[in-house]
Design an enzyme around this catalytic site. Structure first.
Site, mmCIF file in Angstrom:
data_model
loop_
_atom_site.group_PDB
_atom_site.id
_atom_site.type_symbol
_atom_site.label_atom_id
_atom_site.label_comp_id
_atom_site.label_asym_id
_atom_site.label_seq_id
_atom_site.Cartn_x
_atom_site.Cartn_y
_atom_site.Cartn_z
ATOM 1 N N GLU A 1 -22.712 -17.762 24.018
ATOM 2 C CA GLU A 1 -23.066 -18.984 23.697
ATOM 3 C C GLU A 1 -24.506 -18.985 23.371
ATOM 4 O OE1 GLU A 1 -21.532 -21.985 25.680
ATOM 5 O OE2 GLU A 1 -23.337 -23.581 25.578
ATOM 6 N N ARG B 1 -49.226 -31.082 -1.378
ATOM 7 C CA ARG B 1 -49.902 -32.256 -1.228
ATOM 8 C C ARG B 1 -51.350 -31.774 -0.934
ATOM 9 N NH1 ARG B 1 -50.045 -37.796 0.203
ATOM 10 N NH2 ARG B 1 -51.558 -38.306 1.925
ATOM 11 N N GLN C 1 -57.124 -24.159 7.136
ATOM 12 C CA GLN C 1 -56.586 -23.309 8.182
ATOM 13 C C GLN C 1 -55.850 -23.997 9.431
ATOM 14 O OE1 GLN C 1 -59.487 -21.228 10.003
ATOM 15 N NE2 GLN C 1 -59.593 -19.412 8.346
#
Lengths: 80, 382
Positions: B245, B271, B282
């Site tokens: 798992e 953007r 940064q």
């Protein structure tokens, strides 16, 4: 003899970190809390690598890990 | 040391990404809101044989190795935005792995074909109201041995696929007085078994399409053939299952992380603020770089764990590190992704808030991050 001593050494130093004084061949490892579920993971990793064997699903039963002697017997059988 | 996938793995990965984008068409926003399981998409995943990947062809499986299975699940989570559906698919595969490794020939013949085809939904029931991280130690569900089999009494909670499962793998105490390592056993129980009740799904913060719920056993009588493996083998089956798992769930997390990362890179290029793309700042770039770092390092440890397991060896340490590192990295990356997107990131429309809600669960299920650290420290001999 080499198999059983390797297993004893690993359980004493790596699983118990030296907290158990002496483990005899027939001491009940699970019942006495010497090996728990993470301990089994460690032990399986060790014996599979050390002895170049694979422990299959139907061999992963508590009886095979109940004592150092039963673990050693399982490993001996796998090595052939 | 080889760091590249085979041509077959690459083509399978590409096919699954195409499949996920083109064929998984349910209204995720609505299903998420209503907590509805997308059964049509489940069936499509089954038709694509995703649930059949690691199983032998004689059971209707594809016979893929474990690394290939991991690569495909990563691709599915990358292409499919429904983390709840991907989780449900992985739960199905994990149940199959347990049956395949520990079940009898009859159990494999009976259950694996229907599991591979997605015809029946499987769940595994371990967690209890008072037993989470200490799943075995605090377990209370009892399976009392009687003449004609076992009688189960107890309650399991948060069980993934539980409310809709046709077959459940249940862990219960067969010897409460024994140490947990040899006092637990594992059973296959079908939904119409008298004494077995599936409660309604629990409403959750995330993974809303995944159905989690309580399972109650009241004098639930099962035959001895319901036992997986041997009596008392449950803790070992549980251990083995957790290792698988913890190698499979991070594949899904990594796929989601890859998608979130790409979304952020695209947004940061497009953007603008203060006269330049926000990626040039940064403060924004660093967040995306951190995502990339988690993705690359996470992929290395995950593929290492999967490669080891493909070779039939144990990868307990690697699997726990993969689970811890990738799930925590995913959660932080999703939080950063929302921040990078500003107000848009906070809206439902941009879908990052859902990834964030879903990611929180990743650090809880299959052993919390705290438990993973504890396991790793034990495996280090500390």
């Amino acid at each position: 003899m080499e198999i059983i001593e390797s297993i004893r050494g690993f359980i004493s130093t790596e699983i118990c970190s030296g907290s158990v004084q002496k483990i005899d061949d027939a001491d009940l490892l699970i019942e006495n809390g010497i090996i728990d579920s993470v301990g089994i993971m460690l032990l399986l990793g060790f014996i599979e690598e050390k002895f170049a064997i694979t422990i299959d699903g139907d061999e992963l039963i508590p009886e095979n890990f109940s004592t150092i002697a039963t673990i050693s017997t399982l490993v001996g059988k796998k090595i052939g | 040391m080889e760091f590249s996938l085979t041509e077959e793995q690459k083509s399978l990965r590409d096919a699954v990404i195409r499949f996920a984008r083109q064929e998984i068409k349910h209204d995720l926003s609505l299903c998420d809101k209503e907590g509805r399981f997308p059964i049509e998409s489940w069936k499509k995943c089954a038709e694509m044989q995703i649930m059949a990947l690691p199983f032998a062809e004689e059971y209707g499986g594809c016979g893929s190795d474990f690394l290939t299975t991991v690569v495909v699940l990563q691709a599915l989570a990358y292409g499919c935005k429904d983390a709840g559906l991907v989780h449900a698919v992985i739960t199905q595969i994990l149940c199959g792995i347990q049956i395949n490794l520990f079940g009898s020939l009859e159990q494999k013949n009976q259950y694996l074909p229907m599991l591979c085809q997605g015809e029946k939904i499987f769940a595994q029931a371990i967690t209890e109201p008072e037993a989470g991280s200490d799943a075995l130690g605090a377990m209370r569900t009892l399976a009392l041995k009687v003449d004609d089999g076992y009688v189960l009494n107890g309650t399991k909670v948060f069980i993934s696929n539980g409310p809709i499962a046709d077959v459940v793998i249940v862990f219960a105490l067969t010897d409460p007085a024994a140490r947990r390592l040899d006092g637990v056993s594992t059973f296959l129980i079908e939904k119409d078994n008298p004494g077995f009740e599936q409660c309604r799904p629990i409403e959750k913060m995330g993974l809303c399409t995944l159905q989690n719920g309580e399972l109650v056993f009241r004098d639930c009588r099962v035959s001895p053939t319901a036992l997986i493996g041997r009596e008392g083998q449950g803790a070992i089956i549980f251990n083995e299952s957790m290792e698988w798992e913890r190698s499979l769930m991070p594949a899904a997390h990594l796929g989601t992380l890859e998608r979130v990362l790409e979304t952020c890179v695209g947004y940061a290029r497009k953007r603008s603020a203060f006269g330049q793309p926000i990626g040039k700042f940064q403060a924004v770039a660093n967040k995306i770089v951190d995502m990339k770092t988690v993705f690359e390092l996470g992929r290395l440890i995950l593929y290492k764990a999967a490669s080891i397991k493909s070779q039939g060896r144990r990868a307990g340490m690697e699997a726990s590190i993969a689970k811890l590192f990738i799930s925590e990295g995913l959660k932080q990356s999703c939080l950063d992704a929302v921040q990078v997107h500003g107000g848009y990131g906070f809206t439902r429309e941009y879908e990052l808030e859902r990834d964030l809600r879903d990611s929180v669960a990743a650090t809880i299920y299959s052993g919390t991050s705290e438990l993973q650290r504890s396991i790793i420290s034990r495996l280090m001999g500390l």
